[in-house]
Design a protein around this motif. Structure first.
Motif, PDB file in Angstrom:
ATOM      1  N   ALA A   1     -50.355  15.652  -8.149  1.00 53.38           N
ATOM      2  CA  ALA A   1     -50.591  16.126  -6.680  1.00 53.38           C
ATOM      3  C   ALA A   1     -52.181  16.005  -6.669  1.00 53.38           C
ATOM      4  CB  ALA A   1     -50.215  17.404  -6.439  1.00 53.38           C
ATOM      5  N   SER A   2     -52.723  15.779  -5.344  1.00 58.84           N
ATOM      6  CA  SER A   2     -54.080  15.577  -5.011  1.00 58.84           C
ATOM      7  C   SER A   2     -54.511  17.061  -4.793  1.00 58.84           C
ATOM      8  CB  SER A   2     -54.061  14.805  -3.831  1.00 58.84           C
ATOM      9  OG  SER A   2     -53.398  15.279  -2.839  1.00 58.84           O
ATOM     10  N   ASN A   3     -53.563  18.147  -4.437  1.00 60.00           N
ATOM     11  CA  ASN A   3     -54.141  19.393  -4.165  1.00 60.00           C
ATOM     12  C   ASN A   3     -52.817  20.277  -4.516  1.00 60.00           C
ATOM     13  OD1 ASN A   3     -54.553  21.926  -2.599  1.00 60.00           O
ATOM     14  ND2 ASN A   3     -56.517  20.523  -1.944  1.00 60.00           N
ATOM     15  N   PHE A   4     -53.235  21.367  -5.060  1.00 61.21           N
ATOM     16  CA  PHE A   4     -52.263  22.266  -5.922  1.00 61.21           C
ATOM     17  C   PHE A   4     -52.404  23.526  -4.956  1.00 61.21           C
ATOM     18  CE2 PHE A   4     -52.454  19.537  -9.248  1.00 61.21           C
ATOM     19  CZ  PHE A   4     -51.128  19.560  -9.685  1.00 61.21           C
ATOM     20  N   SER A   5     -52.850  23.723  -3.818  1.00 64.74           N
ATOM     21  CA  SER A   5     -52.870  24.885  -3.193  1.00 64.74           C
ATOM     22  C   SER A   5     -51.635  24.923  -2.186  1.00 64.74           C
ATOM     23  CB  SER A   5     -54.276  25.094  -2.269  1.00 64.74           C
ATOM     24  OG  SER A   5     -54.123  24.276  -1.027  1.00 64.74           O
ATOM     25  N   LEU A   6     -50.959  26.135  -2.214  1.00 63.72           N
ATOM     26  CA  LEU A   6     -49.985  26.360  -1.136  1.00 63.72           C
ATOM     27  C   LEU A   6     -50.131  26.052   0.178  1.00 63.72           C
ATOM     28  CD1 LEU A   6     -46.838  27.309  -0.724  1.00 63.72           C
ATOM     29  CD2 LEU A   6     -47.771  29.681  -0.558  1.00 63.72           C
ATOM     30  N   GLY A   7     -51.425  26.553   0.517  1.00 64.69           N
ATOM     31  CA  GLY A   7     -51.900  26.016   1.929  1.00 64.69           C
ATOM     32  C   GLY A   7     -51.834  24.598   2.285  1.00 64.69           C
ATOM     33  N   VAL A   8     -52.211  23.720   1.499  1.00 57.08           N
ATOM     34  CA  VAL A   8     -52.172  22.170   1.731  1.00 57.08           C
ATOM     35  C   VAL A   8     -50.869  21.706   1.771  1.00 57.08           C
ATOM     36  CG1 VAL A   8     -52.575  20.062   0.793  1.00 57.08           C
ATOM     37  CG2 VAL A   8     -54.365  21.703   1.009  1.00 57.08           C
ATOM     38  N   ALA A   9     -50.095  22.204   0.878  1.00 58.35           N
ATOM     39  CA  ALA A   9     -48.530  21.970   0.945  1.00 58.35           C
ATOM     40  C   ALA A   9     -47.801  22.174   2.275  1.00 58.35           C
ATOM     41  CB  ALA A   9     -47.810  22.690  -0.091  1.00 58.35           C
ATOM     42  N   VAL A  10     -48.149  23.586   2.977  1.00 58.86           N
ATOM     43  CA  VAL A  10     -47.666  23.701   4.238  1.00 58.86           C
ATOM     44  C   VAL A  10     -48.483  22.765   5.262  1.00 58.86           C
ATOM     45  CG1 VAL A  10     -47.760  25.482   6.222  1.00 58.86           C
ATOM     46  CG2 VAL A  10     -47.277  26.023   3.646  1.00 58.86           C
ATOM     47  N   LEU A  11     -49.703  22.448   5.139  1.00 53.41           N
ATOM     48  CA  LEU A  11     -50.516  21.651   5.895  1.00 53.41           C
ATOM     49  C   LEU A  11     -49.763  20.233   6.197  1.00 53.41           C
ATOM     50  CD1 LEU A  11     -52.742  21.000   7.875  1.00 53.41           C
ATOM     51  CD2 LEU A  11     -54.114  20.387   5.888  1.00 53.41           C
ATOM     52  N   GLY A  12     -49.335  19.613   4.875  1.00 56.90           N
ATOM     53  CA  GLY A  12     -48.714  18.515   5.072  1.00 56.90           C
ATOM     54  C   GLY A  12     -47.354  18.578   5.859  1.00 56.90           C
ATOM     55  N   GLU A  13     -46.613  19.205   5.965  1.00 55.89           N
ATOM     56  CA  GLU A  13     -45.477  19.532   6.825  1.00 55.89           C
ATOM     57  C   GLU A  13     -45.791  19.601   8.195  1.00 55.89           C
ATOM     58  OE1 GLU A  13     -42.930  22.604   5.452  1.00 55.89           O
ATOM     59  OE2 GLU A  13     -42.795  22.000   3.491  1.00 55.89           O
ATOM     60  N   LEU A  14     -47.085  20.365   8.443  1.00 51.76           N
ATOM     61  CA  LEU A  14     -47.446  20.293  10.045  1.00 51.76           C
ATOM     62  C   LEU A  14     -47.648  19.090  10.369  1.00 51.76           C
ATOM     63  CD1 LEU A  14     -49.558  23.912   9.564  1.00 51.76           C
ATOM     64  CD2 LEU A  14     -47.011  23.500  10.659  1.00 51.76           C
ATOM     65  N   VAL A  15     -48.595  18.482   9.472  1.00 51.72           N
ATOM     66  CA  VAL A  15     -48.984  17.073  10.014  1.00 51.72           C
ATOM     67  C   VAL A  15     -47.949  16.266  10.400  1.00 51.72           C
ATOM     68  CG1 VAL A  15     -50.333  15.130   9.039  1.00 51.72           C
ATOM     69  CG2 VAL A  15     -51.389  17.259   8.809  1.00 51.72           C
ATOM     70  N   GLU A  16     -46.926  16.183   9.541  1.00 53.27           N
ATOM     71  CA  GLU A  16     -46.048  15.197   9.763  1.00 53.27           C
ATOM     72  C   GLU A  16     -45.233  15.629  11.196  1.00 53.27           C
ATOM     73  OE1 GLU A  16     -41.627  13.763   7.744  1.00 53.27           O
ATOM     74  OE2 GLU A  16     -43.127  15.154   6.465  1.00 53.27           O
ATOM     75  N   ARG A  17     -44.999  16.892  11.253  1.00 50.88           N
ATOM     76  CA  ARG A  17     -44.534  17.411  12.560  1.00 50.88           C
ATOM     77  C   ARG A  17     -45.163  16.873  13.584  1.00 50.88           C
ATOM     78  NH1 ARG A  17     -42.983  23.379  11.853  1.00 50.88           N
ATOM     79  NH2 ARG A  17     -42.563  23.267  13.981  1.00 50.88           N
ATOM     80  N   ALA A  18     -46.496  17.207  13.668  1.00 47.73           N
ATOM     81  CA  ALA A  18     -47.270  16.870  14.830  1.00 47.73           C
ATOM     82  C   ALA A  18     -47.339  15.716  15.149  1.00 47.73           C
ATOM     83  CB  ALA A  18     -48.776  17.365  14.634  1.00 47.73           C
ATOM     84  N   ALA A  19     -47.544  14.641  13.979  1.00 46.26           N
ATOM     85  CA  ALA A  19     -47.417  13.035  14.267  1.00 46.26           C
ATOM     86  C   ALA A  19     -46.126  12.670  14.920  1.00 46.26           C
ATOM     87  CB  ALA A  19     -47.576  12.386  13.017  1.00 46.26           C
ATOM     88  N   ALA A  20     -45.017  13.418  14.652  1.00 41.13           N
ATOM     89  CA  ALA A  20     -43.646  12.907  15.162  1.00 41.13           C
ATOM     90  C   ALA A  20     -43.514  13.012  16.674  1.00 41.13           C
ATOM     91  CB  ALA A  20     -42.623  13.560  14.254  1.00 41.13           C
ATOM     92  N   VAL A  21     -44.211  14.239  17.177  1.00 39.61           N
ATOM     93  CA  VAL A  21     -43.888  14.667  18.506  1.00 39.61           C
ATOM     94  C   VAL A  21     -45.235  14.186  19.358  1.00 39.61           C
ATOM     95  CG1 VAL A  21     -42.378  16.659  17.590  1.00 39.61           C
ATOM     96  CG2 VAL A  21     -44.854  17.049  17.899  1.00 39.61           C
TER      97      VAL A  21
END
Length: 241
Positions: free
Chosen positions: A120-140
């Motif tokens: 993983a490039s980053n082991f923080s829980l916050g970044v794991a959540v950020l990735g999901e938010l980025v994917e959702r934002a890009a899709a809509v």
């Protein structure tokens, strides 16, 4: 193996003298479910044993004692050796080393058929959540500009950061075409901003790490969980909760 009150997961830290390696050594000594059994660094160690932990140079890897999982935060040129040792010993492999070549990523994929592997490039829980938010934002938000701006300390060599590229991958999954910008200054631990913009409005999704211990805590937690898993290629979200 599993971890309980009487059995600790044995961890080898590879890259022990680096910023992350030092945090792993310090925090790993405090965990009741794990024990650091070896510390490996690129050069010859100044002391062979520190706080009860034997230290080795990378050239002496094969002299390391038995371990259940290796945590690697080193340089790309150091990854192949410790991965090979994990395959030889049947130990799990956790790595946060960025800047890997395509061939090395292929080696991780191949190794995951025999041992548990988590890169993983980053082991923080916050970044794991950020990735999901980025994917959702890009899709809509089709057609919006997507820019990823990352900032790190002056000693970080790769740019864009591995985390920025990972976030960009999530943006691409949502249909965006991310652009990147990097800043290296002072002792910044890690900041990532994903911006979506169009005429008249802009959205920013930001993660800031103010202490690299969050990454060390995440990597140690992932290592303890991964030690008991079947061979396979894992993500942080698979083992962090």
């Amino acid at each position: 193996m599993t971890s309980n009150s009487s059995t600790r997961v044995r961890i080898l830290v590879h890259g022990a003298t680096g910023r992350m390696g030092q945090a792993l050594m310090r925090l790993g000594a405090q965990r009741p479910d794990a024990t650091i059994v070896a510390a490996v660094s690129r050069g010859m160690p100044a002391q062979r044993v520190v706080d009860g932990v034997p230290h080795f140079a990378a050239s002496e890897l094969h002299g390391a004692p038995a371990f259940d999982v290796a945590i690697d935060f080193s340089l790309p040129q150091g990854v192949d050796g410790v991965l090979a040792l994990c395959l030889e010993r049947g130990a799990a492999f956790v790595s946060g080393t960025t800047g890997l070549e395509d061939g090395q990523r292929g080696s991780l994929q191949a190794a995951s058929e025999r041992i548990p592997v988590l890169w993983a490039s980053n082991f923080s829980l916050g970044v794991a959540v950020l990735g999901e938010l980025v994917e959702r934002a890009a899709a809509v938000l089709p057609g919006w500009d997507c820019d990823i701006v990352e900032a790190h300390h002056v000693h970080k060599q790769d740019a864009p950061s591995g985390t920025a590229l990972t976030l960009g991958g999530f943006a691409e999954l949502g249909g965006a075409q991310p652009r990147y910008a990097s800043l290296r200054a002072g002792d910044i631990v890690g900041e990532h901003t994903v911006q979506f913009a169009t005429a008249g409005e802009r959205i920013e999704l930001i993660h800031r790490a103010t202490n690299r211990e969050v990454f060390a805590h995440g990597a140690l937690h992932a290592a303890v969980r991964l030690a008991s898993r079947r061979p396979g290629l894992y993500r942080v979200r698979d083992v962090i909760s």
